[in-house]
Design an enzyme around this catalytic site. Structure first.
Site, PDB file in Angstrom:
ATOM      1  N   LYS A   1      39.991  41.462  30.080  1.00 51.97           N
ATOM      2  CA  LYS A   1      39.821  40.124  29.496  1.00 51.97           C
ATOM      3  C   LYS A   1      40.568  39.159  30.408  1.00 51.97           C
ATOM      4  O   LYS A   1      41.787  39.014  30.317  1.00 51.97           O
ATOM      5  CB  LYS A   1      40.411  40.091  28.086  1.00 51.97           C
ATOM      6  CG  LYS A   1      39.839  39.011  27.178  1.00 51.97           C
ATOM      7  CD  LYS A   1      39.980  37.581  27.663  1.00 51.97           C
ATOM      8  CE  LYS A   1      41.314  36.932  27.368  1.00 51.97           C
ATOM      9  NZ  LYS A   1      41.372  35.532  27.900  1.00 51.97           N
TER      10      LYS A   1
ATOM     11  N   GLU B   1      54.276  42.753  30.359  1.00 56.25           N
ATOM     12  CA  GLU B   1      54.941  42.074  31.480  1.00 56.25           C
ATOM     13  C   GLU B   1      55.017  40.607  31.087  1.00 56.25           C
ATOM     14  O   GLU B   1      54.008  39.908  31.122  1.00 56.25           O
ATOM     15  CB  GLU B   1      54.123  42.212  32.768  1.00 56.25           C
ATOM     16  CG  GLU B   1      53.906  43.639  33.235  1.00 56.25           C
ATOM     17  CD  GLU B   1      55.168  44.290  33.781  1.00 56.25           C
ATOM     18  OE1 GLU B   1      56.147  43.562  34.069  1.00 56.25           O
ATOM     19  OE2 GLU B   1      55.170  45.523  33.909  1.00 56.25           O
TER      20      GLU B   1
ATOM     21  N   GLU C   1      61.747  29.426  30.262  1.00 51.44           N
ATOM     22  CA  GLU C   1      60.870  29.514  31.426  1.00 51.44           C
ATOM     23  C   GLU C   1      60.015  28.251  31.492  1.00 51.44           C
ATOM     24  O   GLU C   1      59.270  27.953  30.566  1.00 51.44           O
ATOM     25  CB  GLU C   1      59.980  30.749  31.308  1.00 51.44           C
ATOM     26  CG  GLU C   1      59.129  31.000  32.524  1.00 51.44           C
ATOM     27  CD  GLU C   1      58.281  32.260  32.396  1.00 51.44           C
ATOM     28  OE1 GLU C   1      57.700  32.481  31.319  1.00 51.44           O
ATOM     29  OE2 GLU C   1      58.212  33.017  33.377  1.00 51.44           O
TER      30      GLU C   1
ATOM     31  N   GLY D   1      41.068  39.141  22.967  1.00 47.74           N
ATOM     32  CA  GLY D   1      42.340  39.862  23.021  1.00 47.74           C
ATOM     33  C   GLY D   1      42.651  40.529  21.692  1.00 47.74           C
ATOM     34  O   GLY D   1      43.032  41.708  21.638  1.00 47.74           O
TER      35      GLY D   1
ATOM     36  N   GLY E   1      41.675  34.476  24.326  1.00 43.32           N
ATOM     37  CA  GLY E   1      42.605  35.540  23.983  1.00 43.32           C
ATOM     38  C   GLY E   1      42.630  35.818  22.496  1.00 43.32           C
ATOM     39  O   GLY E   1      42.698  36.969  22.067  1.00 43.32           O
TER      40      GLY E   1
ATOM     41  N   GLY F   1      36.404  35.121  27.725  1.00 45.90           N
ATOM     42  CA  GLY F   1      36.515  34.470  26.421  1.00 45.90           C
ATOM     43  C   GLY F   1      37.962  34.189  26.075  1.00 45.90           C
ATOM     44  O   GLY F   1      38.850  34.308  26.928  1.00 45.90           O
TER      45      GLY F   1
HETATM   46  P1  NAP Z   1      49.316  33.527  27.578  1.00 47.50           P
HETATM   47  O1  NAP Z   1      48.970  32.452  26.630  1.00 47.50           O
HETATM   48  O2  NAP Z   1      50.272  34.569  27.161  1.00 47.50           O
HETATM   49  O3  NAP Z   1      47.933  34.189  28.046  1.00 47.50           O
HETATM   50  C1  NAP Z   1      47.838  35.376  28.820  1.00 47.50           C
HETATM   51  C2  NAP Z   1      46.559  36.090  28.435  1.00 47.50           C
HETATM   52  O4  NAP Z   1      46.619  36.485  27.061  1.00 47.50           O
HETATM   53  C3  NAP Z   1      45.320  35.210  28.543  1.00 47.50           C
HETATM   54  O5  NAP Z   1      44.240  35.993  28.994  1.00 47.50           O
HETATM   55  C4  NAP Z   1      45.127  34.744  27.126  1.00 47.50           C
HETATM   56  O6  NAP Z   1      43.828  34.328  26.820  1.00 47.50           O
HETATM   57  C5  NAP Z   1      45.487  36.007  26.373  1.00 47.50           C
HETATM   58  N1  NAP Z   1      45.819  35.790  24.961  1.00 47.50           N
HETATM   59  C6  NAP Z   1      46.156  34.644  24.339  1.00 47.50           C
HETATM   60  N2  NAP Z   1      46.354  34.846  23.032  1.00 47.50           N
HETATM   61  C7  NAP Z   1      46.134  36.157  22.793  1.00 47.50           C
HETATM   62  C8  NAP Z   1      46.198  36.997  21.642  1.00 47.50           C
HETATM   63  N3  NAP Z   1      46.530  36.514  20.449  1.00 47.50           N
HETATM   64  N4  NAP Z   1      45.916  38.311  21.788  1.00 47.50           N
HETATM   65  C9  NAP Z   1      45.603  38.813  22.980  1.00 47.50           C
HETATM   66  N5  NAP Z   1      45.523  38.089  24.102  1.00 47.50           N
HETATM   67  C10 NAP Z   1      45.799  36.772  24.022  1.00 47.50           C
HETATM   68  O7  NAP Z   1      49.854  32.927  28.895  1.00 47.50           O
HETATM   69  P2  NAP Z   1      49.267  31.655  29.624  1.00 47.50           P
HETATM   70  O8  NAP Z   1      48.604  30.716  28.683  1.00 47.50           O
HETATM   71  O9  NAP Z   1      48.461  32.158  30.734  1.00 47.50           O
HETATM   72  O10 NAP Z   1      50.596  30.995  30.140  1.00 47.50           O
HETATM   73  C11 NAP Z   1      51.535  30.469  29.210  1.00 47.50           C
HETATM   74  C12 NAP Z   1      52.931  30.917  29.561  1.00 47.50           C
HETATM   75  O11 NAP Z   1      52.990  32.335  29.756  1.00 47.50           O
HETATM   76  C13 NAP Z   1      53.447  30.354  30.861  1.00 47.50           C
HETATM   77  O12 NAP Z   1      53.946  29.070  30.726  1.00 47.50           O
HETATM   78  C14 NAP Z   1      54.500  31.385  31.213  1.00 47.50           C
HETATM   79  O13 NAP Z   1      55.690  31.117  30.550  1.00 47.50           O
HETATM   80  C15 NAP Z   1      53.958  32.668  30.707  1.00 47.50           C
HETATM   81  N6  NAP Z   1      53.322  33.477  31.760  1.00 47.50           N
HETATM   82  C16 NAP Z   1      53.960  34.573  32.231  1.00 47.50           C
HETATM   83  C17 NAP Z   1      53.362  35.346  33.212  1.00 47.50           C
HETATM   84  C18 NAP Z   1      53.976  36.563  33.778  1.00 47.50           C
HETATM   85  O14 NAP Z   1      53.501  37.044  34.810  1.00 47.50           O
HETATM   86  N7  NAP Z   1      54.975  37.155  33.192  1.00 47.50           N
HETATM   87  C19 NAP Z   1      52.121  34.984  33.704  1.00 47.50           C
HETATM   88  C20 NAP Z   1      51.486  33.863  33.185  1.00 47.50           C
HETATM   89  C21 NAP Z   1      52.093  33.132  32.198  1.00 47.50           C
HETATM   90  P3  NAP Z   1      43.351  32.815  27.079  1.00 47.50           P
HETATM   91  O15 NAP Z   1      42.386  32.946  28.200  1.00 47.50           O
HETATM   92  O16 NAP Z   1      42.680  32.396  25.813  1.00 47.50           O
HETATM   93  O17 NAP Z   1      44.540  31.989  27.376  1.00 47.50           O
END
Ligand code: NAP
Ligand code: MG
Length: 473
Positions: free
Chosen positions: A170, A245, A377, A207, A203, A201
């Site tokens: 995903k 992660e 962060e 997800g 998350g 799609g």
């Molecule tokens: P995120 O919101 O955690 O999204 C990561 C992935 O999870 C995306 O594919 C997202 O889908 C999906 N997701 C969202 N809600 C979910 C749920 N309830 N169940 C399963 N999957 C779900 O992260 P982001 O929006 O990319 O970034 C937001 C913050 O995350 C950043 O500001 C940063 O702090 C942190 N981050 C950390 C890392 C790392 O490598 N550790 C990487 C990126 C971001 P969608 O496509 O709908 O968003």
């Protein structure tokens, strides 16, 4: 305009069960750059069923058969590197040189590493009369973020494939293009039908359908802490393995020696790479307090040298990924000013002369470790410098964080550099710029629980079986 409206399920490009699309926006221009389909739980059902059917055969393949598939992927990946890089530039704004360069190289590096590890990996080992076998865990849901799209995706797919698992990817809505091309690469390489599946799609829909699914054995997730927590809750009733992660607020410790100015400059420029959108970024720069004037001069000069502009042009830094991330970063910069941090470079608003696109000024503060900008962060090009009186205090500040992902120690005395590195409560510590695709990567504390990269990345996807009485005594 890219139109990526099909999903990859059971070895074919198929339409979503219910048609629904969403626009993808180029963060440098704010213009729509393409459309993707938004999947539903019905698509997840099809993909999980395909992955389950394929598991029976794929889990029984030999090491050599899987190596052949990985080598075929490698030659297809090599053909499409620039296309992948350009897709990354368009979707998340990395400068072309970075997109075609390090972004794509990280994916290639994880692929080459998976090949090397697979050649040598011990799937079976006799201990006394017991045979210990490592077997694929099953059907895996892989959920990835947008910040390093190839890195985050390849670091999951290739170990999962190498260890005999089947999977559903995903990708992030913000960076779906490169994942689509990667699926084309796996298709062209002849990965057997159902072994790899991809659904675009949201998350919360795809997800959640994966995390709660009865027939998914594991979720590997990279992203934010709140989503990681939600996935663990969603996965608990089916007792899935969940590899996480998550984020970081990593310390970069510069030792008190003759290389101080150079190390401060390297740390500052490093923080601005990828517009600061790196989970392992050294976002807290810890320096000898007695030399703060020198530090500030070096950090300011280094920060001012980071050029910002059109990712198609010759600039060091492009935009951040989206309007929403831009706004979050602006709020953090305002917060830093409000809580009394000293602004050394950058600040609020877009860089001079830019009035469109989600461009942020590379920003440096001097602050203290109790400030919000030092604790949370930011995920943008914002560095916080913090002074320390002695090494014990530097280590204490570094470890005073809810996160524990990475750390950096730079200095001329390698014995001291090593000693400080050992005291950091984080999973990945780079000494004087050290980098290694075979080194396990992952977090202590709230930075997660998994270890990806290299041989340790294989263990994520393996169950352990004991066959007692295997060897007759
Ligand atoms: P995120 O919101 O955690 O999204 C990561 C992935 O999870 C995306 O594919 C997202 O889908 C999906 N997701 C969202 N809600 C979910 C749920 N309830 N169940 C399963 N999957 C779900 O992260 P982001 O929006 O990319 O970034 C937001 C913050 O995350 C950043 O500001 C940063 O702090 C942190 N981050 C950390 C890392 C790392 O490598 N550790 C990487 C990126 C971001 P969608 O496509 O709908 O968003
Ligand atoms: Mg999100």
């Amino acid at each position: 305009m890219r139109e990526y409206l099909k999903f990859y399920i059971d070895g074919k490009w198929v339409d979503p069960v219910e048609p629904k699309t969403s626009e993808v926006v180029n963060p440098a221009t704010e213009a729509v750059s393409g459309r993707i389909s938004m999947g539903s739980a019905a698509d997840v059902e099809k993909a999980v069923a395909a992955a389950r059917r394929a598991f029976a055969g794929w889990s029984e393949t030999t090491r050599e058969q899987r190596l052949d598939v990985l080598l075929a992927i490698q030659s297809e990946y090599a053909k499409r590197q620039d296309e992948l890089g350009d897709a990354i530039t368009e979707e998340m704004g990395a400068p072309v040189s970075l997109g075609r360069g390090f972004h794509v190289a990280l994916g290639a590096g994880h692929l080459q590493t998976a090949i090397e590890v697979l050649r040598e990996f011990k799937f079976e080992e006799l201990r006394g009369s017991t045979m210990i076998r490592q077997e694929p865990i099953g059907v895996c849901g892989l959920i990835t973020p947008w910040n390093w799209p190839m890195n985050q995706t390849c670091v999951k797919i290739f170990p999962a494939l190498a260890t005999g698992n089947t999977m559903i990817l995903k990708p992030p809505q913000l960076a779906p293009f490169s994942a689509h091309i990667l699926a084309e690469i796996l298709d062209a390489a002849g990965v057997p039908a159902g072994v790899f599946n991809m659904i675009q799609g949201s998350g919360s829909v795809i997800g959640t359908a994966l995390s709660t699914h009865e027939d998914v054995d594991m979720i590997s997730f990279t992203g934010s802490e709140p989503v990681g927590v939600q996935i663990q809750k969603d996965a608990a009733p089916t007792v899935k393995r969940v590899g996480l992660e998550l984020g970081g607020k990593s310390a970069f410790i510069v030792l008190d020696d003759a290389a101080l100015a150079d190390n401060v400059a390297a740390a500052t420029v490093g923080m601005m790479g990828n517009s600061g959108q790196t989970c392992s970024a050294g976002s807290r720069l810890l320096v000898p307090a007695a030399r703060m004037d020198e530090v500030v001069a070096s950090a300011r000069a280094a920060c001012d040298s980071v050029t910002v502009g059109d990712p198609q042009g010759n600039f060091a830094m492009g935009p951040v990924v989206s309007k929403s991330q831009f706004n979050i970063i602006q709020e953090y910069i305002q917060k830093g000013l409000d809580e009394g941090a000293q602004l050394v470079a950058g600040g609020l608003g877009r860089p001079e002369g830019i009035d469109k696109g989600w461009f942020v000024k590379p920003t440096v503060f001097v602050g203290s470790n109790d400030m919000v900008i030092a604790r949370e962060e930011i995920f943008g090009p914002v560095l916080v410098i913090i002074g320390y009186d002695d090494i014990d205090q530097a280590v204490a500040i570094a470890n005073d964080s809810t996160f524990g992902l990475a750390g950096y120690v730079n200095g001329l005395d390698i014995d001291q550099v090593r000693a400080v590195g050992k005291r950091l409560r984080t999973g990945w510590v780079s000494l004087n710029g050290g980098f290694d695709f075979h080194a396990p990567f992952g977090g202590y504390k709230r930075s997660g629980n998994g270890r990806e990269w290299g041989e340790f990345g294989f263990h994520e996807y393996l169950e352990i079986k004991s066959l007692l009485g295997y060897a007759s005594a």
